[in-house]
Enzyme design. Structure first.
Site, PDB file in Angstrom:
ATOM      1  N   HIS A 110      -3.876  -2.888   1.661  1.00 42.40           N
ATOM      2  CA  HIS A 110      -3.085  -2.273   2.733  1.00 42.40           C
ATOM      3  C   HIS A 110      -3.009  -3.197   3.959  1.00 42.40           C
ATOM      4  O   HIS A 110      -1.919  -3.557   4.414  1.00 42.40           O
ATOM      5  CB  HIS A 110      -3.715  -0.928   3.119  1.00 42.40           C
ATOM      6  CG  HIS A 110      -3.013  -0.227   4.242  1.00 42.40           C
ATOM      7  ND1 HIS A 110      -2.111   0.787   4.022  1.00 42.40           N
ATOM      8  CD2 HIS A 110      -3.060  -0.393   5.591  1.00 42.40           C
ATOM      9  CE1 HIS A 110      -1.634   1.210   5.192  1.00 42.40           C
ATOM     10  NE2 HIS A 110      -2.201   0.512   6.164  1.00 42.40           N
ATOM     11  N   GLU A 111      -4.157  -3.603   4.448  1.00 44.37           N
ATOM     12  CA  GLU A 111      -4.171  -4.469   5.627  1.00 44.37           C
ATOM     13  C   GLU A 111      -3.524  -5.810   5.312  1.00 44.37           C
ATOM     14  O   GLU A 111      -2.881  -6.416   6.166  1.00 44.37           O
ATOM     15  CB  GLU A 111      -5.600  -4.657   6.155  1.00 44.37           C
ATOM     16  CG  GLU A 111      -6.307  -3.371   6.601  1.00 44.37           C
ATOM     17  CD  GLU A 111      -5.541  -2.549   7.635  1.00 44.37           C
ATOM     18  OE1 GLU A 111      -4.787  -3.143   8.432  1.00 44.37           O
ATOM     19  OE2 GLU A 111      -5.676  -1.308   7.631  1.00 44.37           O
TER      20      GLU A 111
HETATM   21 ZN    ZN Z   1      -1.507   0.645   8.203  1.00 40.02          ZN
END
Ligand code: ZN
Length: 500
Positions: free
Chosen positions: A264-265
């Protein structure tokens, strides 16, 4: 170049130095500063951000922005500088309309509200937070009256995080999703669920970090322009396209959590690394539209990261770092990373029920700002909606209305951007398949870099310079719609859960 523009650029350079210090201190306090050193860090952080704010709201800044906005100056600026001047003038004018004493009261109220929220959550007692929530609601209304006179308050709030997005559009998108998802989730929950015990085994942080680095490099995050750190709540911060930092959290019994946070990051990070470098450290750089930014992190995390083919070329490698996965067949792994549960907590939710968690919050915010529902009645309304959407009732407010930090600092209108991101993702997926062919085949061949390149060229490069609606129009050639996301969910989960 005009003398005025040169003077303006010099002035921006000065602001950038303060901003750099602020970013660095923030990164440091979140990842490295020892406990006893924290107060000094926070002092320095406050000093530099106050100075930065003073420079960007000064009379001098106003004078330069006014002069640069005069047609004879403005017309001579190139596209990038026209954007920068236009955007900064708009923000400057909006901020200047807030009376200083109102802003100060807000900053103080925010700090008090944040503390009260922490206490209330710990005690599971909404009444501790209620008066502060009331204050935040009142103050957001008041400030919106200054910054966006004549505009409906909730629309003004939504616009702060996703420019040009209005509640009429969001109503349409979320309603469409809700109608499709509530029955889908019910169907799924009636089916047998997999056993997840094998996934909750002890895994040391170092092994998780090695797996994280492998994954980030695999999806296209560049380590020569990136750094990694450890923190409580994962986040990404971009100094410029050449320096993007990702912080992650490593739960010893939940290695999947760090894996998916990393992906995600990584999606946020790849975005920041691939904005046109000419925009570095200006308002044109790192994208300020939260829905668009979130669409990138969620595209990597969910659309790519939760597909089986994403893992095919690298599953053995994952097993080298995290040996428990050597014993687990890829099919079982795939099943677990798409395990749909009706759980209370948004940040632990799977990609399907996550949507309902956001719709619930959006409807709560509507009830607050449009329906004028009294604060005291909010917990019961929350629980009623939980029951309706996920058929569960929180035992206490800590796992109900108190679970998220957002309302405690007045960030009303932020939640919808998470789901807008996923809705955009459904549309990108279709656009990518039309242009590049089957995403499953690309992933199985280990050619994810082709998808990353497509996202770089079509989305990342433009940074903040296009509004969300312009991005969707340019990339997908049509108006935003929740249909593609719904189609993706139905196809994927009908197969996984053998639904009829
Ligand atoms: Zn986010």
């Amino acid at each position: 170049m005009s003398r005025l523009l040169e003077e303006f650029q010099q002035y921006l350079k000065k602001i950038q130095q303060y901003e750099y210090a602020v970013n660095l201190l923030f990164w440091d306090v979140q990842t490295k500063t020892p406990k006893l050193g924290q107060p000094a860090n926070v002092d320095a952080l406050t000093y530099f951000s106050t100075e930065e704010f003073a420079l960007s709201t000064s009379e001098e800044m106003g004078r330069m922005l006014d002069a640069l906005s005069e047609p004879k100056e403005y017309e001579n600026l190139d596209d990038m500088w026209q954007f920068i001047v236009g955007r900064m003038k708009r923000d400057y004018d909006r901020n200047r309309r807030i009376p200083a004493e109102v802003y100060e009261t807000f900053v103080r109220a925010k700090a008090e509200s944040g503390n009260a929220w922490v206490d209330a959550k710990k005690a599971g007692d909404f009444s501790i937070f209620a008066p502060h929530l009331k204050k935040m609601i009142e103050m957001r209304r008041e400030i919106a009256g200054y910054t966006d006179p004549g505009k409906e308050v909730y629309d003004a709030l939504l616009n702060e995080f996703e420019e040009g997005m209005d509640s009429a559009t969001i109503d349409r998108l979320f309603e469409e999703l809700k109608q499709g998802l509530i029955p889908l989730v019910r169907q799924i929950l009636e089916k047998p669920q997999p056993d997840d015990a094998a996934f909750r085994v002890y895994t040391d942080a170092d092994s998780q970090k090695k797996a994280e680095k492998m994954l980030l490099e695999y999806i296209g995050f560049r380590m020569d322009a990136g750094a990694l750190g450890e923190t409580e709540h994962p986040f990404t911060t971009g100094f410029s396209s050449r320096d993007v930092r990702i912080a992650n959290n490593y739960h010893e019994r939940e290695p999947l959590s760090a894996i998916f946070s990393a992906i995600h990051e990584g999606g946020h990070g790849i975005f920041d690394q691939n904005v046109n470098p000419d925009y570095d450290q200006t308002v044109a750089g790192s994208c300020c539209h939260m829905g668009i930014h979130e669409s990138q992190s969620r595209f990597y995390e969910n659309i790519l990261g939760r597909s089986k083919n994403f893992w095919m070329p690298i599953y053995d490698k994952l097993g080298e770092y995290l040996p428990q996965f050597r014993e687990i067949p890829l099919d079982d792994f795939y099943r677990e990373i798409n395990h749909v549960r009706n759980s209370f907590v948004r940040i632990e939710a799977d990609e399907v029920t996550y949507c309902l968690h956001i719709i619930l919050r959006y409807e709560m915010e509507q009830a607050i700002f449009r329906g004028h529902v009294p604060v005291e009645e909010l917990p019961a309304l929350w629980n009623k909606k939980m029951e309706e959407y996920l058929q569960i009732t929180p035992e206490n407010d800590s796992e109900g209305i108190l679970q998220d930090i957002h309302w405690s600092d007045g960030s009303f209108g932020y939640f919808p951007t998470y789901l807008l991101g996923s809705i955009y993702d459904g549309m990108y997926l279709e656009a990518i398949e039309q242009e590049l062919g089957s995403v499953d085949e690309i992933l199985a061949a280990g050619e994810i870099f082709k998808i990353t390149k497509w996202l770089n060229e079509n989305i990342h490069w433009y940074g903040s310079t296009r509004t969300p609606k312009e991005v969707i129009e340019a990339v997908c050639g049509k108006e935003v719609s929740a249909e593609p996301l719904l189609r993706y969910f139905k196809k994927k989960y009908t197969e996984i859960y053998s639904l009829s």
